[in-house]
Design an enzyme around this catalytic site. Structure first.
Site, PDB file in Angstrom:
ATOM      1  N   LYS A 177       0.868  -1.188   0.000  1.00 12.26           N
ATOM      2  CA  LYS A 177       0.000   0.000   0.000  1.00 12.26           C
ATOM      3  C   LYS A 177       0.901   1.233   0.000  1.00 12.26           C
ATOM      4  O   LYS A 177       1.520   1.570   1.008  1.00 12.26           O
ATOM      5  CB  LYS A 177      -0.899   0.055   1.235  1.00 12.26           C
ATOM      6  CG  LYS A 177      -1.934   1.177   1.076  1.00 12.26           C
ATOM      7  CD  LYS A 177      -2.485   1.684   2.388  1.00 12.26           C
ATOM      8  CE  LYS A 177      -1.716   2.839   2.959  1.00 12.26           C
ATOM      9  NZ  LYS A 177      -1.714   4.091   2.171  1.00 12.26           N
ATOM     10  N   GLU A 252      10.420   1.882  10.022  1.00  6.86           N
ATOM     11  CA  GLU A 252      11.326   2.997   9.712  1.00  6.86           C
ATOM     12  C   GLU A 252      10.526   4.264   9.979  1.00  6.86           C
ATOM     13  O   GLU A 252       9.614   4.598   9.220  1.00  6.86           O
ATOM     14  CB  GLU A 252      11.755   2.936   8.238  1.00  6.86           C
ATOM     15  CG  GLU A 252      12.525   1.697   7.853  1.00  6.86           C
ATOM     16  CD  GLU A 252      13.931   1.667   8.409  1.00  6.86           C
ATOM     17  OE1 GLU A 252      14.418   2.715   8.851  1.00  6.86           O
ATOM     18  OE2 GLU A 252      14.526   0.580   8.431  1.00  6.86           O
ATOM     19  N   CYS A 286      13.414  11.872   6.249  1.00  2.00           N
ATOM     20  CA  CYS A 286      13.415  11.376   7.635  1.00  2.00           C
ATOM     21  C   CYS A 286      14.769  11.538   8.301  1.00  2.00           C
ATOM     22  O   CYS A 286      14.853  11.734   9.500  1.00  2.00           O
ATOM     23  CB  CYS A 286      12.964   9.923   7.662  1.00  2.00           C
ATOM     24  SG  CYS A 286      13.898   8.900   6.526  1.00  2.00           S
ATOM     25  N   GLU A 382       9.610  16.339  15.126  1.00  3.68           N
ATOM     26  CA  GLU A 382       9.931  16.250  13.706  1.00  3.68           C
ATOM     27  C   GLU A 382       9.015  17.208  12.942  1.00  3.68           C
ATOM     28  O   GLU A 382       7.797  17.103  13.032  1.00  3.68           O
ATOM     29  CB  GLU A 382       9.711  14.820  13.210  1.00  3.68           C
ATOM     30  CG  GLU A 382      10.098  14.666  11.768  1.00  3.68           C
ATOM     31  CD  GLU A 382       9.845  13.274  11.236  1.00  3.68           C
ATOM     32  OE1 GLU A 382       8.719  12.772  11.401  1.00  3.68           O
ATOM     33  OE2 GLU A 382      10.775  12.691  10.658  1.00  3.68           O
TER      34      GLU A 382
HETATM   35  P1  NAD Z   1       2.209   8.406   7.876  1.00  2.00           P
HETATM   36  O1  NAD Z   1       2.570   7.595   9.049  1.00  2.00           O
HETATM   37  O2  NAD Z   1       1.097   9.364   7.972  1.00  2.00           O
HETATM   38  O3  NAD Z   1       1.811   7.457   6.649  1.00  2.00           O
HETATM   39  C1  NAD Z   1       2.692   6.448   6.172  1.00  2.00           C
HETATM   40  C2  NAD Z   1       1.870   5.356   5.538  1.00  2.00           C
HETATM   41  O4  NAD Z   1       1.054   4.758   6.553  1.00  2.00           O
HETATM   42  C3  NAD Z   1       0.909   5.854   4.459  1.00  2.00           C
HETATM   43  O5  NAD Z   1       0.845   4.892   3.437  1.00  2.00           O
HETATM   44  C4  NAD Z   1      -0.411   5.933   5.208  1.00  2.00           C
HETATM   45  O6  NAD Z   1      -1.539   5.796   4.379  1.00  2.00           O
HETATM   46  C5  NAD Z   1      -0.300   4.759   6.137  1.00  2.00           C
HETATM   47  N1  NAD Z   1      -1.150   4.851   7.330  1.00  2.00           N
HETATM   48  C6  NAD Z   1      -1.622   5.970   7.936  1.00  2.00           C
HETATM   49  N2  NAD Z   1      -2.394   5.636   9.002  1.00  2.00           N
HETATM   50  C7  NAD Z   1      -2.390   4.276   9.064  1.00  2.00           C
HETATM   51  C8  NAD Z   1      -2.989   3.328   9.945  1.00  2.00           C
HETATM   52  N3  NAD Z   1      -3.754   3.708  10.966  1.00  2.00           N
HETATM   53  N4  NAD Z   1      -2.766   2.021   9.723  1.00  2.00           N
HETATM   54  C9  NAD Z   1      -1.991   1.615   8.696  1.00  2.00           C
HETATM   55  N5  NAD Z   1      -1.414   2.457   7.819  1.00  2.00           N
HETATM   56  C10 NAD Z   1      -1.595   3.778   8.001  1.00  2.00           C
HETATM   57  O7  NAD Z   1       3.552   9.110   7.404  1.00  2.00           O
HETATM   58  P2  NAD Z   1       3.721  10.124   6.176  1.00  2.00           P
HETATM   59  O8  NAD Z   1       3.183  11.429   6.603  1.00  2.00           O
HETATM   60  O9  NAD Z   1       3.228   9.493   4.924  1.00  2.00           O
HETATM   61  O10 NAD Z   1       5.314  10.187   6.063  1.00  2.00           O
HETATM   62  C11 NAD Z   1       6.088  11.034   6.828  1.00  2.00           C
HETATM   63  C12 NAD Z   1       6.690  10.288   7.991  1.00  2.00           C
HETATM   64  O11 NAD Z   1       7.448   9.174   7.521  1.00  2.00           O
HETATM   65  C13 NAD Z   1       7.659  11.128   8.764  1.00  2.00           C
HETATM   66  O12 NAD Z   1       7.458  10.938  10.137  1.00  2.00           O
HETATM   67  C14 NAD Z   1       9.015  10.566   8.350  1.00  2.00           C
HETATM   68  O13 NAD Z   1      10.043  10.746   9.271  1.00  2.00           O
HETATM   69  C15 NAD Z   1       8.715   9.147   8.156  1.00  2.00           C
HETATM   70  N6  NAD Z   1       9.715   8.511   7.298  1.00  2.00           N
HETATM   71  C16 NAD Z   1      10.603   7.638   7.852  1.00  2.00           C
HETATM   72  C17 NAD Z   1      11.580   7.072   7.064  1.00  2.00           C
HETATM   73  C18 NAD Z   1      12.582   6.112   7.622  1.00  2.00           C
HETATM   74  O14 NAD Z   1      13.145   5.373   6.853  1.00  2.00           O
HETATM   75  N7  NAD Z   1      12.825   6.092   8.913  1.00  2.00           N
HETATM   76  C19 NAD Z   1      11.641   7.380   5.727  1.00  2.00           C
HETATM   77  C20 NAD Z   1      10.741   8.285   5.217  1.00  2.00           C
HETATM   78  C21 NAD Z   1       9.759   8.834   6.016  1.00  2.00           C
END
Ligand code: NAD
Length: 475
Positions: A177, A252, A286, A382
């Site tokens: 997804k 991650e 990130c 963040e």
């Molecule tokens: P997010 O957590 O809002 O969403 C990430 C994914 O999770 C999306 O596909 C979203 O649809 C899904 N999601 C949201 N709610 C969910 C739930 N209740 N159950 C299952 N899936 C769900 O994050 P974002 O805003 O898309 O991305 C930004 C975040 O990602 C930042 O915090 C960033 O630091 C982190 N990030 C981490 C890394 C890493 O490798 N550590 C890399 C890139 C981004």
């Protein structure tokens, strides 16, 4: 590539069991271009019923895929690499269009990096030993099973590839997804999957929202492992869902990384590189070094250098080759980042940079905040936008204490004229990666977080092993 090359079409289907087919529900997700603020395409909003079918397809594909010799899986992945490489320009254009990454960065990072990662897993699949011995035991490395992969929007193909390539190389099958904000590039990946003729069900695509599709994947009884990249809050929710059936989770998550510049460092280089790191992809990274720690005696000079460096980040159309800072992914993200800057100022930080932005697009200006209290919100949370907090320290011990005063621990940097001193400080940082004196990103090195930045590692052989179980056979 020019803006005129970005001509996305609506995509009406999901990819399940080796076929494109309509979603079960009738909903759709609008994809926006964050520079024009216009809806440019739609994709289906998948449902839990779609997830059931995708998981069933992945489950029935698992045994034959796992039984293939790793070299045979590598051949499939090589064909996928070729099909994807043929789409390089379209991938860069699509990510620039749906996310706003400046086109030059899209070519290098959003397109180049996932291809490099896939190439690495093709080689690792062939080279990595699946068996070993300990005394009278034969040790077997076996694929963990069906993997649910859930990814964010900021490096939308790279984050998918770090999971999908490793899982497939290990012999797992996958239900993906992608983020609902940037789903279009995932469709290009699955066009390539189809063209490459990967066996049906080995990798499946169900776009949709987190609460609908993401939760259905994370909570599915036939998903053996959930590999998630995204925010710490969502990672926590996913862990709870997977814990009910003791399924493995790799996470991650977010970061608040410190760039520690010691008093004998090349200050100009360290600040310029640090600003570039913090503003890469408009700060939506990130691993971004969002806290710049500088010796108190050099604080004013460092702030001036940071302001100068920030001026080079020209905002504009991300398809324009001269643009260095694109818009943020969405109006929500822009407003969130503005809120943090306001909060930072209310808590005593000084804004050193102008805050005017282009009329159109979800921009936040390249922002440098001085006089930041290490305990304040902008030093702890963040932000995920182009916002750098500059913080003074007295000695190396204090620098380490400030750097480690975070619930996150994803990345960081240390600069010093003395490599041994830099390494000594790097070893004290509670974080999954540290770059010393501008050391280059290594796509084969383990990538992941300490503390609330995550669990497990991606990339290279450590990333492959995440998707394996270990069996001991006594003889
Ligand atoms: P997010 O957590 O809002 O969403 C990430 C994914 O999770 C999306 O596909 C979203 O649809 C899904 N999601 C949201 N709610 C969910 C739930 N209740 N159950 C299952 N899936 C769900 O994050 P974002 O805003 O898309 O991305 C930004 C975040 O990602 C930042 O915090 C960033 O630091 C982190 N990030 C981490 C890394 C890493 O490798 N550590 C890399 C890139 C981004």
């Amino acid at each position: 590539m020019a803006r005129a090359d970005f001509t996305p079409a609506d995509r009406g289907e999901l990819y399940i069991g080796g076929q494109w087919r309509p979603a079960r529900g009738g909903g759709s997700i609008a994809v926006e271009d964050p520079f024009t603020e216009q809806v440019v395409a739609h994709v289906p909003a998948g449902t839990p019923a779609d997830v059931d079918e995708a998981v069933a397809a992945a489950k029935s594909a698992f045994e034959p895929w796992a039984a293939l010799a790793p070299s045979a899986r590598a051949e499939h992945l090589s064909r996928l690499h070729q099909s994807l490489a043929n789409r390089s320009d379209e991938i860069a254009t699509t990510v620039t269009g749906e996310l706003g990454t400046p086109i030059k960065v899209s070519h290098r990072v959003q397109t180049g990096l996932p291809l490099t990662v896939l190439d690495g897993y093709i080689r690792l699949a062939k080279e990595t030993a699946q068996e070993g011995e300990i005394g009278n035991s034969l040790i077997l490395r076996e694929p963990i099973g069906v993997v649910g992969a859930i990814t964010p929007w900021n490096y939308p193909l790279h984050q998918v590839m770090a999971k999908v390539a490793a899982a497939l190389a290990a012999g797992c099958t996958v239900v993906l997804k992608p983020s609902e904000l940037t789903p279009l590039v995932a469709y290009l990946l699955f066009d390539a999957v189809h063209e490459a003729g990967l066996p049906p069900g080995v990798v499946n695509l169900v776009p949709g929202t987190g609460p609908e599709v993401g939760q259905a994947i994370a909570g599915h009884s036939d998903v053996d492992m959930v590999s998630f990249t995204g925010s710490t809050a969502t990672g926590r929710r996913i862990s709870h869902l997977a814990a009910d059936r003791i399924a493995k989770v790799s996470l991650e998550l977010g970061g608040k990384s410190a760039n520690v510049i010691l008093d004998d460092a090349d200050l100009a280089r360290a600040v310029k590189t640090g600003v570039g790191n913090a503003f890469l992809n408009a700060g939506q990274t990130c691993t971004a070094w969002t806290r710049m720690l500088v010796p108190a005696a050099q604080y004013e000079q460092a702030c001036e250098l940071a302001v100068q460096a920030a001026k080079a980040y020209a905002m504009g159309d991300p398809f324009d080759e001269t643009t260095r800072l694109g818009p943020l992914v969405s109006a929500t993200q822009r407003d969130r980042v503005h809120g943090f800057v306001q909060r930072g100022r209310a808590e005593g930080a000084t804004l050193l940079t102008p805050d005017d932005v282009p009329d159109r697009g979800y921009f936040v200006a390249p922002t440098v905040l001085a006089d930041v209290d290490p305990k304040s919100t902008v030093a702890q949370e963040e932000i995920f936008g182009p916002v750098l907090a500059v913080i003074p320290f007295g000695d190396d011990d204090e620098a380490v204490a400030i750097a480690n005063d975070s619930r996150y621990g994803l990345a960081g940097a240390v600069w010093s004229g003395d490599p041994d001193r830099a390494l000594a400080v790097a070893k004290r940082l509670r974080t999954g990666a540290v770059d010393v004196n501008g050391g280059a990103f290594n796509p084969l090195a383990p990538f992941g977080g300490y503390k609330q930045s995550g669990l497990g590692r991606e990339l290279g052989v450590f990333g492959l092993e995440e998707f394996q179980q270990v069996k001991a056979v006594q003889r």
